[in-house]
Write an enzyme that holds these catalytic residues in place. Sequence first.
Site, mmCIF file in Angstrom:
data_model
loop_
_atom_site.group_PDB
_atom_site.id
_atom_site.type_symbol
_atom_site.label_atom_id
_atom_site.label_comp_id
_atom_site.label_asym_id
_atom_site.label_seq_id
_atom_site.Cartn_x
_atom_site.Cartn_y
_atom_site.Cartn_z
ATOM 1 N N GLU A 30 -1.930 3.990 -3.782
ATOM 2 C CA GLU A 30 -2.396 3.351 -2.546
ATOM 3 C C GLU A 30 -3.742 3.926 -2.094
ATOM 4 O OE1 GLU A 30 -1.464 0.714 -1.137
ATOM 5 O OE2 GLU A 30 0.393 0.370 -2.226
ATOM 6 N N TYR A 69 -1.810 1.733 7.388
ATOM 7 C CA TYR A 69 -1.459 0.897 6.241
ATOM 8 C C TYR A 69 -0.742 1.718 5.165
ATOM 9 C CZ TYR A 69 -1.668 -1.257 1.767
ATOM 10 O OH TYR A 69 -1.293 -1.712 0.540
ATOM 11 N N ASP A 99 -2.231 -5.788 3.874
ATOM 12 C CA ASP A 99 -3.552 -5.566 3.270
ATOM 13 C C ASP A 99 -4.286 -6.910 3.227
ATOM 14 O OD1 ASP A 99 -2.444 -7.008 1.214
ATOM 15 O OD2 ASP A 99 -2.750 -5.496 -0.336
#
Length: 352
Positions: A42, A125, A143
């Site tokens: 990520e 996020y 996203d």
Amino acid sequence: MIRDSVEAAARLLSWYDRHRRDLPWRAKPGETADPYRVWLSEIMLQQTTVPAAGPYFRRFTERWPTVRALADSPLDDLLVAWAGLGYYARARNLHKCAQVVANQHDGRFPETEAELLELPGIGAYTAAAISSIAFGRKATVVDGNVERVVSRVFAVETPMPAAKPALRKLTATLTPDERAGDFAQAMMDLGATVCTPRKPKCMLCPWAEFCDGRAAGIAETLPRKAAKADKPTRRGVAYWLLNPEGAVLLRRRAEEGLLGGMTEVPSTAWGPKAPGDAAVATEQPLPAPWRRLPGVVRHTFSHFHLELGVVAAQAGDGWRTAEGLWVPIDRLGDQALPSVMVKVVRHALSNA
Ligand code: SF4
């Protein structure tokens, strides 16, 4: 219109079970996700695309198979391995985060978004993505792919970024209690492979019959974008200085700010105007008979374009007094040079 979010989620998950992408960091069906791999991927994917992240991810996990191994590695090794991905502050935070997880959490990532948010370099996020993908907890993971899908399914015409809060709320209404991590990955996959920015493949979409954007014939125009301000251009001059032993002068940038802590070819300050000869002389690392090389090096950062001219010289007797480090040309590959500086090196080598 989506009237039953449970059914919508079930359809998407069924599509995901058949069409999921095989990604190097993704657990196979039936496997338990490794939080270290989820976190690492990520952070890398904040920098770059899935195809570009793959080789970096493989190199990192071969060299540092666990968060503890990464924590124990010297920061410089990590920066060298990160070179080319950009945003080096993230690489430094990656190292800090690994150390906190290794030393304060006994090598295990925490599971909740709130605890994950406490870790260096982890924002909203990433915390949501790790919590849901690695631990199966319900979290709203949004996203760019997810924003595109949701803006189309609900025909949200508010331009970005103003639409973000509404898109987040709508995503939350769709997220199921069970398989929240698979749902998040399914949304990303749908956006990446079916609901693509251009020419969405609505015929293949599990949500085609619910999709308001498709029904209204406006799907491809969503999400709407606010007009972008043009990026400014900054200009500077880089100094390619060789000593009598054939080594090049490099220096380390300040820890804070753009490319913090990275190694660079020394340069003037970067401003709106290209530095003239007087500025080149004022900021030179050593007095030397500089000559300008033809052409400029161009690079684009997130907030500005950069044009760097390059001047080259052979250092005289006082070369040992220069601030920085002298690196033999054939050892430049060992340095944590950011992409812009790799371009400067190539430009100098082919024009000096
Ligand atoms: Fe995207 Fe088309 Fe599916 Fe709507 S129907 S979500 S526009 S691929």
